[in-house]
Design a protein around this motif. Structure first.
Motif, mmCIF file in Angstrom:
data_model
loop_
_atom_site.group_PDB
_atom_site.id
_atom_site.type_symbol
_atom_site.label_atom_id
_atom_site.label_comp_id
_atom_site.label_asym_id
_atom_site.label_seq_id
_atom_site.Cartn_x
_atom_site.Cartn_y
_atom_site.Cartn_z
ATOM 1 N N VAL A 257 0.836 -1.207 0.000
ATOM 2 C CA VAL A 257 0.000 0.000 0.000
ATOM 3 C C VAL A 257 0.876 1.265 0.000
ATOM 4 O O VAL A 257 0.646 2.170 -0.806
ATOM 5 C CB VAL A 257 -1.012 -0.019 1.166
ATOM 6 C CG1 VAL A 257 -1.778 1.287 1.233
ATOM 7 C CG2 VAL A 257 -1.981 -1.182 1.004
ATOM 8 N N PRO A 258 1.915 1.337 0.859
ATOM 9 C CA PRO A 258 2.822 2.490 0.763
ATOM 10 C C PRO A 258 3.438 2.658 -0.629
ATOM 11 O O PRO A 258 3.563 3.790 -1.112
ATOM 12 C CB PRO A 258 3.899 2.170 1.802
ATOM 13 C CG PRO A 258 3.232 1.314 2.803
ATOM 14 C CD PRO A 258 2.221 0.514 2.053
ATOM 15 N N TRP B 116 2.070 1.771 -3.528
ATOM 16 C CA TRP B 116 1.023 2.330 -4.406
ATOM 17 C C TRP B 116 0.863 3.823 -4.192
ATOM 18 O O TRP B 116 0.857 4.604 -5.142
ATOM 19 C CB TRP B 116 -0.320 1.650 -4.116
ATOM 20 C CG TRP B 116 -0.445 0.267 -4.660
ATOM 21 C CD1 TRP B 116 0.338 -0.291 -5.642
ATOM 22 C CD2 TRP B 116 -1.371 -0.744 -4.256
ATOM 23 N NE1 TRP B 116 -0.059 -1.585 -5.864
ATOM 24 C CE2 TRP B 116 -1.101 -1.892 -5.038
ATOM 25 C CE3 TRP B 116 -2.403 -0.782 -3.331
ATOM 26 C CZ2 TRP B 116 -1.832 -3.069 -4.909
ATOM 27 C CZ3 TRP B 116 -3.139 -1.962 -3.208
ATOM 28 C CH2 TRP B 116 -2.846 -3.085 -3.988
ATOM 29 N N ILE B 117 0.725 4.218 -2.924
ATOM 30 C CA ILE B 117 0.499 5.637 -2.626
ATOM 31 C C ILE B 117 1.695 6.467 -3.085
ATOM 32 O O ILE B 117 1.535 7.493 -3.748
ATOM 33 C CB ILE B 117 0.236 5.840 -1.117
ATOM 34 C CG1 ILE B 117 -1.035 5.084 -0.714
ATOM 35 C CG2 ILE B 117 0.115 7.325 -0.780
ATOM 36 C CD1 ILE B 117 -1.294 5.070 0.774
ATOM 37 N N SER B 118 2.907 5.977 -2.775
ATOM 38 C CA SER B 118 4.102 6.742 -3.130
ATOM 39 C C SER B 118 4.252 6.873 -4.634
ATOM 40 O O SER B 118 4.521 7.964 -5.144
ATOM 41 C CB SER B 118 5.362 6.073 -2.558
ATOM 42 O OG SER B 118 5.261 5.954 -1.171
ATOM 43 N N ALA C 150 1.947 6.545 -6.982
ATOM 44 C CA ALA C 150 0.856 7.330 -7.560
ATOM 45 C C ALA C 150 1.082 8.826 -7.334
ATOM 46 O O ALA C 150 0.888 9.633 -8.241
ATOM 47 C CB ALA C 150 -0.484 6.900 -6.962
ATOM 48 N N THR C 151 1.532 9.195 -6.132
ATOM 49 C CA THR C 151 1.811 10.605 -5.852
ATOM 50 C C THR C 151 2.950 11.102 -6.734
ATOM 51 O O THR C 151 2.881 12.185 -7.312
ATOM 52 C CB THR C 151 2.201 10.807 -4.374
ATOM 53 O OG1 THR C 151 1.373 10.001 -3.561
ATOM 54 C CG2 THR C 151 2.072 12.258 -3.966
ATOM 55 N N MET D 36 7.578 10.538 -0.009
ATOM 56 C CA MET D 36 6.383 9.742 0.267
ATOM 57 C C MET D 36 6.713 8.397 0.906
ATOM 58 O O MET D 36 5.941 7.878 1.704
ATOM 59 C CB MET D 36 5.579 9.522 -1.020
ATOM 60 C CG MET D 36 4.822 10.730 -1.508
ATOM 61 S SD MET D 36 3.725 11.436 -0.266
ATOM 62 C CE MET D 36 2.466 10.153 -0.194
ATOM 63 N N THR E 252 4.648 7.500 4.108
ATOM 64 C CA THR E 252 3.706 6.368 4.112
ATOM 65 C C THR E 252 4.100 5.312 5.153
ATOM 66 O O THR E 252 3.228 4.751 5.816
ATOM 67 C CB THR E 252 3.612 5.684 2.722
ATOM 68 O OG1 THR E 252 4.925 5.448 2.242
ATOM 69 C CG2 THR E 252 2.848 6.546 1.756
#
Lengths: 191, 168
Positions: free
Chosen positions: A167-168, A170-172, A174-175, B159, B163
């Motif tokens: 999940v981290p 994906w978020i990283s 995508a950002t 990030m 995260t």
């Protein structure tokens, strides 16, 4: 620009090697780098031929058109000037979908083909078009649904939950992609 | 996961058979084009590997790391990942080597280990991709490609720390 980056790297290396006393290491690297790059190319040669062949089958059988239709709603807004059934757009969708699936090896030949097609549409021979900038930027951001290589490495080194970083990731990514696209698009407009 | 590659390849081949495409003939045609693509990118790869090898041997990256480590620590970033942040855009194999040695020393489930994992998964070998794609068609003026790509790398780095702090 690439001319300056490349020569800058070399000049910087030589100056730093002299200051830090690493001239011995530098000359060893200088002598060995030819061999290591040829080794890299030989490794790539088989992969490139195999996947270019598979890609050709995908093209001739209409598989790429199918994938292009599937991804079209997502990718069309990024390349508004390309026609939906143009070879450039098809190669781009295949490259992006291969990247998403984690097929980096398969993505590269599609990407190189996409650049070729974009280049024929480009009026200026030595300057990147807007589409090229967007496409290359998308390839420098990591688009991957499942980071298999990292998970495999984590498992090999005794992680209790190799996939808990997913999940981290994906978020990283995508950002990172969003930031890159916003910058690329706003500078595309500026010209 | 290892099955994705073979499944993808066989799906394409079976699709070709169903559509009555002479699959092997077409494969050979494509493989030949693969050689051409490789031929186009070979000089770029040799030139880039040369410059990156020189930079790695010069000690410049090590020195930059020692300088950047206190700043990273001050900002709450694990200092162990600084070398990877700096090497990641120019060398994929170099970054992987650093990642595995970090797994060995700190463990893959440590804070630094998890941040490094996310960073490796969320970024690419930027310079290599740019040089390869533009080099293959001999486009020299890449405009704002590098700025946007480096911004992506930097965002991925920030990030990865955020995260992991949020998701544990």
């Amino acid at each position: 620009m690439l001319n300056y980056i490349w020569s800058g790297l070399i000049i910087l290396s030589i100056i730093c090697a002299m200051i830090f006393g690493n001239t011995q290491e530098l000359s060893t690297a200088l002598l060995n780098s030819g061999t290591s790059s040829i080794e890299l190319l030989m490794k790539m040669a088989g992969i490139m031929c195999l996947w270019s062949g598979i890609m050709k089958i995908a093209e001739e059988s209409g598989f790429t058109s199918m994938i292009a239709k599937l991804f079209s709603p997502l990718l069309r807004p990024l390349f508004p000037r390309l026609k939906k059934d143009s070879p450039a757009f098809k190669c781009i969708t295949m490259n992006i979908s291969a990247n998403l699936l984690g097929l980096g090896n398969a993505a590269t030949p599609f990407g190189l083909k996409a650049m070729e097609h974009l280049h024929t549409l480009n009026g200026r021979r030595d300057t990147a078009s807007n589409e090229m900038v967007i496409f290359v930027v998308m390839n420098t951001a990591s688009l991957q649904l499942i980071p298999t290589t990292i998970a495999t490495l984590r498992q090999a080194y005794g992680s209790t939950d190799p996939f808990n970083i997913i999940v981290p990731v994906w978020i990283s990514s995508a950002t990172a992609l969003a930031v890159a696209l916003i910058i690329a698009f706003s500078l595309n407009l500026k010209k | 996961m290892e099955l994705i590659m073979p499944i993808f390849a066989s799906v394409v081949v079976i699709f070709g058979l169903v559509r009555r495409v002479p699959v092997f003939d077409i494969f050979l045609k494509g493989a030949k084009e693969g050689i051409q693509l490789l031929y186009n990118i070979a000089p770029t790869i040799i030139g880039l590997v040369f410059a990156v090898d020189l930079l790695k041997s010069s000690g410049a990256i090590d020195r930059l790391c020692t300088m950047a480590a206190p700043i990273a620590e001050y900002m709450g970033f694990p200092k162990e990942i600084v070398p990877m942040v700096l090497l990641r855009p120019i060398s994929g194999s170099g970054a992987t080597a650093l990642l595995t040695s970090l797994y060995e020393t700190s463990g893959p489930d440590s804070f630094a280990g998890r941040v490094a994992s996310v960073l490796a998964g969320a970024s690419e070998t930027t310079f290599y991709a740019i040089a390869m794609y533009y080099g293959s068609i001999k486009v020299e003026k890449i405009r704002h490609t590098l700025i946007a790509a480096l911004a992506a790398d930097f965002t991925a780095f920030v990030m990865s720390v955020i995260t992991i702090r949020v998701f544990g």
